[in-house]
Design a protein around this motif. Structure first.
Motif, mmCIF file in Angstrom:
data_model
loop_
_atom_site.group_PDB
_atom_site.id
_atom_site.type_symbol
_atom_site.label_atom_id
_atom_site.label_comp_id
_atom_site.label_asym_id
_atom_site.label_seq_id
_atom_site.Cartn_x
_atom_site.Cartn_y
_atom_site.Cartn_z
ATOM 1 N N TYR A 22 48.866 77.940 -70.000
ATOM 2 C CA TYR A 22 48.900 77.989 -68.558
ATOM 3 C C TYR A 22 48.640 79.405 -68.064
ATOM 4 N N CYS A 23 47.970 79.483 -66.941
ATOM 5 C CA CYS A 23 47.612 80.765 -66.340
ATOM 6 C C CYS A 23 48.034 80.731 -64.875
ATOM 7 N N ASN A 24 48.760 81.763 -64.428
ATOM 8 C CA ASN A 24 49.262 81.787 -63.064
ATOM 9 C C ASN A 24 48.972 83.117 -62.391
ATOM 10 N N SER A 25 48.681 83.034 -61.104
ATOM 11 C CA SER A 25 48.431 84.227 -60.303
ATOM 12 C C SER A 25 49.280 84.164 -59.038
ATOM 13 N N SER A 26 49.733 85.314 -58.579
ATOM 14 C CA SER A 26 50.505 85.355 -57.330
ATOM 15 C C SER A 26 49.589 85.309 -56.112
ATOM 16 N N GLY A 53 41.282 72.270 -57.417
ATOM 17 C CA GLY A 53 41.515 70.996 -58.074
ATOM 18 C C GLY A 53 40.480 70.615 -59.109
ATOM 19 N N GLU A 54 39.603 71.529 -59.431
ATOM 20 C CA GLU A 54 38.502 71.206 -60.346
ATOM 21 C C GLU A 54 39.018 70.891 -61.748
ATOM 22 N N VAL A 55 38.393 69.926 -62.388
ATOM 23 C CA VAL A 55 38.691 69.565 -63.773
ATOM 24 C C VAL A 55 37.367 69.500 -64.528
ATOM 25 N N GLU A 67 45.226 73.131 -57.123
ATOM 26 C CA GLU A 67 44.798 72.859 -55.756
ATOM 27 C C GLU A 67 44.859 74.104 -54.885
ATOM 28 N N ALA A 68 45.853 74.940 -55.131
ATOM 29 C CA ALA A 68 46.004 76.169 -54.354
ATOM 30 C C ALA A 68 45.199 77.328 -54.933
ATOM 31 N N LYS A 69 44.506 77.079 -56.024
ATOM 32 C CA LYS A 69 43.694 78.091 -56.714
ATOM 33 C C LYS A 69 44.549 79.297 -57.115
ATOM 34 N N LYS A 70 45.767 79.007 -57.544
ATOM 35 C CA LYS A 70 46.636 80.076 -58.051
ATOM 36 C C LYS A 70 47.037 79.833 -59.497
ATOM 37 N N ASN A 71 46.632 78.716 -60.056
ATOM 38 C CA ASN A 71 46.972 78.452 -61.450
ATOM 39 C C ASN A 71 45.878 77.632 -62.106
ATOM 40 N N SER A 72 45.883 77.710 -63.422
ATOM 41 C CA SER A 72 44.890 76.996 -64.209
ATOM 42 C C SER A 72 45.502 76.648 -65.558
ATOM 43 N N SER A 73 44.930 75.672 -66.207
ATOM 44 C CA SER A 73 45.412 75.297 -67.538
ATOM 45 C C SER A 73 44.254 74.908 -68.436
ATOM 46 N N LEU A 74 44.509 75.072 -69.716
ATOM 47 C CA LEU A 74 43.579 74.636 -70.747
ATOM 48 C C LEU A 74 44.359 73.728 -71.689
ATOM 49 N N HIS A 75 43.874 72.531 -71.875
ATOM 50 C CA HIS A 75 44.534 71.561 -72.742
ATOM 51 C C HIS A 75 43.588 71.161 -73.856
ATOM 52 N N ILE A 76 44.081 71.205 -75.076
ATOM 53 C CA ILE A 76 43.296 70.761 -76.226
ATOM 54 C C ILE A 76 43.966 69.511 -76.790
ATOM 55 N N THR A 77 43.197 68.472 -76.916
ATOM 56 C CA THR A 77 43.696 67.214 -77.475
ATOM 57 C C THR A 77 43.450 67.188 -78.975
#
Lengths: 113, 112
Positions: A22-26, A53-55, A67-77
């Motif tokens: 997970y990646c977060n920005s203030s 909200g892009e995936v 949605e707020a463009k303050k966080n992102s995630s990378l998921h590996i299955t």
């Protein structure tokens, strides 16, 4: 203000298990980029997310932009040994005409066979 | 080709010695070029960037300097190395499609 916080710092998984970083920005991000660095190697660009909200998917990798463009995630299955490495998120460096990227500290993915 | 060359690949230098790391790129002319340092536990830190010959911007004040004597050549230097200068130094160029960074193979510097 310019930093991006990334968690966890280390993640141990059994081969075949899923993994998420997970990646977060203030502050609101114009875009977010993801990179992978294999042990002993250099970072390699994976993807850029721009829209709220892009995936995006790349085979077993799923990238999301909040949605707020303050966080992102990378998921590996279903992780594989080839997924071993450090995954970084990065934001465009901004302010005062600066250029380049500000990177998170990365998440080290360790896979146990 | 957008290949980035860096040398040397590894370097061990004593404290107080000078440093010169070289980066050359192939492909598109007038690329935006960058120097990053990756120290243990600190991720990648942007040190310098250049938008053209002779144009250098510094992001972090320290005892390092950079120069761009030619369009596709970017040099990182120091007059006197410190122990804290140890790290993995990566040269990068800006991509054309996504503003992404393409990294060179890097130079591992150990200051003893």
């Amino acid at each position: 203000g310019q930093q991006v916080m990334q968690i966890p710092q280390y993640q141990h998984v059994q081969e075949g298990e899923d993994f998420t970083t997970y990646c977060n920005s203030s502050t609101t991000l114009s875009n977010i980029q993801w990179y992978k660095q294999r042990p002993g190697g250099h970072p390699v660009f994976l993807i850029q997310l721009v829209k709220s909200g892009e995936v995006k998917k790349q085979k077993r990798l799923t990238f999301q932009f909040g949605e707020a463009k303050k966080n992102s995630s990378l998921h590996i299955t279903a992780t594989q040994t080839t997924d071993v490495g450090t995954y970084f998120c990065a934001r465009m460096y901004s302010g005062g005409g600066a250029d380049g990227l500000t990177f998170g500290k990365g998440t080290h993915l360790i896979i146990q066979p | 080709s957008q290949t980035i060359h860096q040398w040397p690949a590894t370097l061990v230098q004593p404290v107080g010695s000078p440093l010169s790391l070289e980066c050359t790129v192939e492909g598109t002319s007038n690329p935006n070029l960058y120097w990053y340092r990756q120290a243990a536990g600190r991720g990648l830190q942007l040190l310098f960037y250049s938008v053209g010959i002779g144009q250098i911007s510094s992001e972090v004040p320290q005892n390092l300097s950079a120069s761009r004597p030619q369009d596709r050549q970017f040099i990182l230097s120091s007059k006197k190395l410190l122990l804290s200068d140890s790290g993995f130094y990566l040269c990068a160029r800006r991509g054309l499609a996504w503003d992404e960074q393409f990294f060179g193979p890097g130079t591992r510097l150990t200051v003893l």
